[in-house]
Design a protein around this motif. Structure first.
Motif, PDB file in Angstrom:
ATOM      1  N   LYS A 145       0.918   8.209  -4.495  1.00 40.51           N
ATOM      2  CA  LYS A 145       0.681   8.661  -5.867  1.00 40.51           C
ATOM      3  C   LYS A 145       1.507   7.857  -6.880  1.00 40.51           C
ATOM      4  N   SER A 146       2.818   7.807  -6.637  1.00 37.60           N
ATOM      5  CA  SER A 146       3.694   7.102  -7.579  1.00 37.60           C
ATOM      6  C   SER A 146       3.392   5.606  -7.610  1.00 37.60           C
ATOM      7  N   THR A 147       3.038   5.047  -6.465  1.00 39.82           N
ATOM      8  CA  THR A 147       2.702   3.620  -6.428  1.00 39.82           C
ATOM      9  C   THR A 147       1.483   3.345  -7.292  1.00 39.82           C
ATOM     10  N   LEU A 148       0.451   4.163  -7.153  1.00 38.98           N
ATOM     11  CA  LEU A 148      -0.789   3.963  -7.907  1.00 38.98           C
ATOM     12  C   LEU A 148      -0.558   4.146  -9.404  1.00 38.98           C
ATOM     13  N   VAL A 149       0.104   5.232  -9.773  1.00 36.90           N
ATOM     14  CA  VAL A 149       0.230   5.568 -11.196  1.00 36.90           C
ATOM     15  C   VAL A 149       1.344   4.764 -11.865  1.00 36.90           C
ATOM     16  N   ASN A 150       2.546   4.770 -11.268  1.00 40.83           N
ATOM     17  CA  ASN A 150       3.694   4.129 -11.918  1.00 40.83           C
ATOM     18  C   ASN A 150       3.736   2.620 -11.700  1.00 40.83           C
ATOM     19  N   ASP A 151       3.620   2.209 -10.427  1.00 38.35           N
ATOM     20  CA  ASP A 151       3.820   0.796 -10.111  1.00 38.35           C
ATOM     21  C   ASP A 151       2.638  -0.078 -10.504  1.00 38.35           C
ATOM     22  N   VAL A 152       1.430   0.489 -10.469  1.00 38.26           N
ATOM     23  CA  VAL A 152       0.247  -0.321 -10.777  1.00 38.26           C
ATOM     24  C   VAL A 152      -0.263  -0.032 -12.189  1.00 38.26           C
ATOM     25  N   LEU A 153      -0.776   1.172 -12.416  1.00 40.87           N
ATOM     26  CA  LEU A 153      -1.430   1.483 -13.696  1.00 40.87           C
ATOM     27  C   LEU A 153      -0.450   1.452 -14.864  1.00 40.87           C
TER      28      LEU A 153
END
Length: 959
Positions: free
Chosen positions: A663-671
């Protein structure tokens, strides 16, 4: 006989109102209640502080000077108290050298295991390196057929050019008679001059003997002499009785006879990336290195060439600016690119040459000439902007230049060690498996905790290896097991501590305490369920019960429903927050609290009061079109498996899934990182992905997380929201201020003039007491009011600036109701449930949840464009059911203004109220990283493979 209860009498710390409470020892006790009701004041600032203070006071004065001391809490008496350990909810340190493996000390044990049991290899060829003791060499030679002829040689020159007359003379002086020169056996007296332009190999003949048991002593002495002369290598020329010839190269260091490569004795220090012996020389053990990022060098691809799109070439030096412009014009002319073209519309070859250079291709470029107007031109290769900047950063001594260049630099994985942090020869030491198939210490640390535990448990050890590393392996397995027990099996051991959430960091400390197996201790935990999916809650509760069953008292400050129902004893604080709280509303078993009509928590637990499911959901536009959506395509960062995710604009979306699902990778690190780079030219590099569509449909991204609003006591809700500027301007406009010539700065405790200079605006004086705790005494000059007497004489409606700072937000809202700019900011704080905070409350005393809501209030008070993306990471942290209900109203207000909300969340009441849900999974770590299902909450609840849906379904049925 030991007391069976812990009794608190007359607790008055912070907002506690002379609280007296009795609860059982050696039980799981949960403190709950509204945010700001006094739970933490009772648990940490009273119970823990007194338990810690009493323990420290039992030590000698010499020992006490090395320990952090705590002030005596404001309480009459506490009976039955044990030594206390607090496991608080705080983020781990930001040191990039700190990882889960180092924090838990697992890495220290791994270094021992690899140093003593690891197999070194050649870092390039991968061949195993062999190491022999003198005794092993003797035994190997004596194992040859008896009568075999053996010559012991000592290599003194290997593959070097020169005549080496000094070497040959030294060998003669030391008594050597023969040598092998370039493969030929010769007598030293007859050696002619060597060709100085050729590479030579010289091996002195130490001894010649026949294999026999009687020659053991002589052979041993010859080997030892050879090793001393050659620096650790000995050559054996062997002629067996059958006439066969063999040559062995052996060493008492790790050695490859094929290449002559050797690696000295391996020690635990070699495996430390904080030691020069082990750290990668390129990144110094960090695993990452700085580089000039093309996306930062050319931040806006829509700028035309004539307007200089290369930001790094925009400088205040007129001569340098002119040279850079003429270089760009020359490159554009060479590649026939009109200067009216935008950067993005130029050819790929042109952009490549500008950034990375032309290689050997010569391009007519301007050459500056001193004292003459206009640069001359000369054909030469162009090195490229990135190479120019790299050379400048390495050669300049100007700090101003370095600071300017940092704006164009990002971080990337080290190109030498590829993020492994260690030297190649250290990474070539492997453990387990056949030669060439084992894992290095870096590869082991990249495994998830669950996989690392399984691999080490199955690692075969010989009886000899078991004696060396058996105890070390058992210690590592125990620590890994404790981390699995608290639901962290999805994390990798190499994960940086600074990237962990507050809940994850707290559960790591909890796992450490389980491993200590202490008894008779009072453990106090602050919301250990933060960041934990409902699926994993039972494992956490099992850990808490395990601590309790060891003979400890476990006090948990918590709002999670599962944890509350698991309590042996429940204490509900309230009835309100701040000044309206500070009392014990209800206590006893969960059933007793639920039956108490005064308990708001009990009403939520029984279902009498609940957060309702929205009657109608706001639906996104048709999913087959791009308009109205933010789409992330091909996300591959961390454990994401080529994920395509869609977030509807203008709606509230919850991103859910078990802990570690991505979740955090998708939202914070990417988007989020991509939005920051697109909208605000951020230096942060987005995680790996193919494309993001819909970026042009938003104009702002705001991240509302739990990081502190300030690092010093001078920061407070007023300064962060900007309300203090309005208040200072208001006081400066008063007639009395104008008469005295007071400006707004007069009413700041950070600026000389209006503040009390005796305490420098702090209100207290810190007095160091050596081995006793530091004493904070109220400033005798200003009496804690922070300002000098002349400033305090200025009043607004009978209230001075110090009185304003002591007001609560609710009091301030009423008092300043006729000041529009100020009223709106204070009203926003009230809307997010922070009406109980004092306006001047120090930022260092705020919880992560309170800091997050202050940020939310600051955004709420601004005029939104309706095209803003708000990204929130678990905004329900530290919130009671009633606070969550109030928070949802605020979030809906932001959504109704046309803004987009993307929320990472586990709290089911928030998820059930969302317009859209993106559920990741199915598991954590390598078992996650895919999107299971997207859609309204009802669709998630109906999906059979979703853990979130399984817990969400019953809640939606209740309505």
């Amino acid at each position: 006989m030991a007391l069976e209860e812990i009794r608190i009498s007359g607790a008055r710390q912070h907002n506690l109102k002379n609280v007296s409470l009795t609860f059982p020892r050696n039980k799981l006790v949960v403190f709950t209640g509204l945010s700001g009701s006094g739970k933490s004041s009772l648990a940490f600032d009273t119970l823990y502080a007194e338990g810690q203070r009493r323990y420290v006071e039992s030590l000698s004065t010499y020992a006490r000077q090395f320990l952090e001391q705590m002030e005596k809490p404001d309480v009459d008496a506490i009976d039955g108290l044990s030594p206390a350990i607090a496991i608080e909810q705080r983020t781990a340190g930001g040191n990039p050298r700190s990882t889960i493996a180092t924090t838990t000390e697992i890495y220290d044990f791994m270094r021992l295991l690899f140093a003593h049991l690891g197999q070194p290899h050649h870092p390039v060829t991968g061949r195993p390196l062999q190491r022999y003791s003198v005794q092993q060499m003797v035994d190997r030679v004596l194992a040859l057929p008896e009568g075999s002829r053996v010559q012991v040689l000592s290599p003194v020159v290997r593959g070097q050019k020169g005549e080496f007359r000094d070497v040959l003379e030294r060998l003669k002086r030391e008594g050597f008679v023969r040598a092998r020169v370039d493969g030929q056996m010769v007598e030293l007296e007859r050696v002619t001059r060597l060709d100085k332009n050729r590479e030579h190999a010289i091996d002195s003949v130490v001894d010649r003997l026949k294999v026999a048991e009687s020659s053991k002593g002589r052979l041993t002495e010859s080997i030892e002499l050879s090793l001393r002369n050659s620096g650790g290598v000995v050559i054996f020329l062997i002629e067996t009785p059958t006439g066969a010839m063999h040559e062995w190269k052996l060493s008492n260091e790790n050695f490859d006879p094929e290449t002559g490569y050797s690696f000295g004795g391996v020690t635990p220090r070699h495996f430390s990336f904080n030691s020069p012996q082990g750290a990668c020389p390129a990144c110094h053990g960090l695993g990452t290195e700085t580089f000039f990022d093309p996306a930062l060098v050319v931040p806006n691809e829509d700028v035309k060439l004539e307007d200089m799109p290369i930001a790094a070439w925009n400088t205040e030096n007129a001569a340098l600016q002119s040279l850079y412009r003429s270089q760009l014009e020359a490159l554009a002319a060479h590649f026939r690119q009109p200067l009216t073209l935008r950067w993005r519309d130029t050819t790929d070859e042109f952009r490549r040459v500008v950034l990375h250079g032309s290689g050997e291709e010569e391009i007519p470029m301007p050459v500056p000439r001193k004292g003459k107007t206009g640069p001359a031109k000369a054909a030469r290769p162009f090195e490229g902007v990135l190479a120019q900047l790299t050379k400048l950063s390495e050669s300049t001594d100007s700090q101003m230049t370095l600071r300017r260049l940092q704006h164009y630099m990002g971080r990337q994985v080290c190109r030498t060690c590829h993020g492994a942090r260690l030297k190649p020869e250290v990474l070539a030491v492997t453990l387990g498996g056949a030669p060439g198939t084992g894992v290095s210490i870096a590869e082991y640390c990249r495994l998830s905790i669950s996989k690392a535990c399984k691999w080490l448990r199955e690692l075969p050890l010989t009886p000899f290896q078991e004696k060396i590393g058996g105890e070390v392996r058992r210690e590592i397995l125990a620590r890994l097991g404790f981390l699995e027990e608290v639901g962290l099996g999805y994390l990798s051991l190499s994960r940086e501590s600074g990237t962990l959430s507050g809940g994850e960091a707290q559960r790591i400390r909890l796992a450490t305490q389980i491993g200590s197996k202490l008894t008779g201790v009072l453990y106090i935990l602050d919301e250990p369920s933060i960041g934990l999916h409902q699926r994993d809650n039972e494992r956490l509760l099992g850990t808490l019960r395990q601590l309790r069953d060891l003979g400890n008292s476990v006090v948990v400050v918590e709002h999670d429903e599962d944890t509350i129902f698991a309590a042996d004893h429940l204490v509900d604080m309230g009835p309100g927050a701040g000044a309206r709280g500070g009392n014990v509303v209800a206590e006893g078993t969960v059933s007793q609290v639920m039956a108490n009509p005064k308990s708001l928590t009990g009403k939520y637990l029984s279902g009498e009061v609940k957060i309702a499911v929205p009657r109608a959901r706001k639906l996104p536009l048709d999913g087959d079109i791009d308009i109205g959506w933010l789409r992330v395509l091909g996300a591959r960062e961390n454990n994401l498996k080529d994920v395509d995710a869609a977030f509807p604009l203008g709606l509230m979306t919850c991103v859910t899934g078990v802990s570690g699902s991505g979740k955090s990778t998708l939202v914070n690190d990417v988007l989020c990182a991509a939005l920051h780079r697109h909208l605000h030219q951020s230096r942060e590099k987005p995680g790996a992905h193919r494309e993001i569509r819909g970026l042009n449909e938003v104009d702002k991204v705001i991240v509302i997380d739990q990081s502190p609003i300030g690092r010093t006591p001078r920061s407070n809700p007023l300064t962060y929201t900007g309300a203090f500027n309005v208040i200072r301007d208001l006081f400066a406009q008063l007639p009395a201020s104008r008469v005295r010539g007071y400006g707004a700065g007069r009413f700041s405790f950070n600026v000389k003039g209006g503040r009390c200079e005796h305490c420098e605006g702090d209100g207290v004086i810190k007095i160091e007491m050596n081995f006793l705790p530091a004493v904070y005494v109220t400033c005798e000059v200003c009496q804690g009011k922070r300002f000098n007497r002349e400033t305090l004489e200025i009043t607004y409606n009978g209230v001075n600036i110090a009185d304003v700072l002591e007001m609560t937000v609710d009091d301030g809202l009423t008092f300043f109701r006729n000041v529009p700019g100020l009223h709106d900011k204070l009203d926003a704080l009230t809307q997010v449930g922070l009406g109980y905070l004092r306006l001047g409350q120090q930022a260092t005393t705020l919880s992560g949840g309170e800091a997050q809501r202050i940020k939310l209030a600051a955004e709420l008070a601004k005029r939104a464009t309706g095209r803003t993306v708000y990204i929130l990471d678990e905004p329900t942290t530290g919130l009671h059911f009633a606070d969550i209900d109030q928070l949802l109203q605020v979030l809906m207000k932001l959504r109704n203004s046309g803004n987009t909300l993307i929320i990472i969340e586990h709290q089911l009441d928030v998820i059930k109220c969302a317009d859209w849900v993106v559920d990741l999974g199915p598991e954590g770590g390598d078992g996650g990283g895919t999107i299971l299902v997207s859609g309204p909450p009802e669709k998630i609840a109906a999906f059979p493979g979703s853990h979130t849906g399984r817990f969400l379904a019953p809640l939606l049925k209740k309505g």
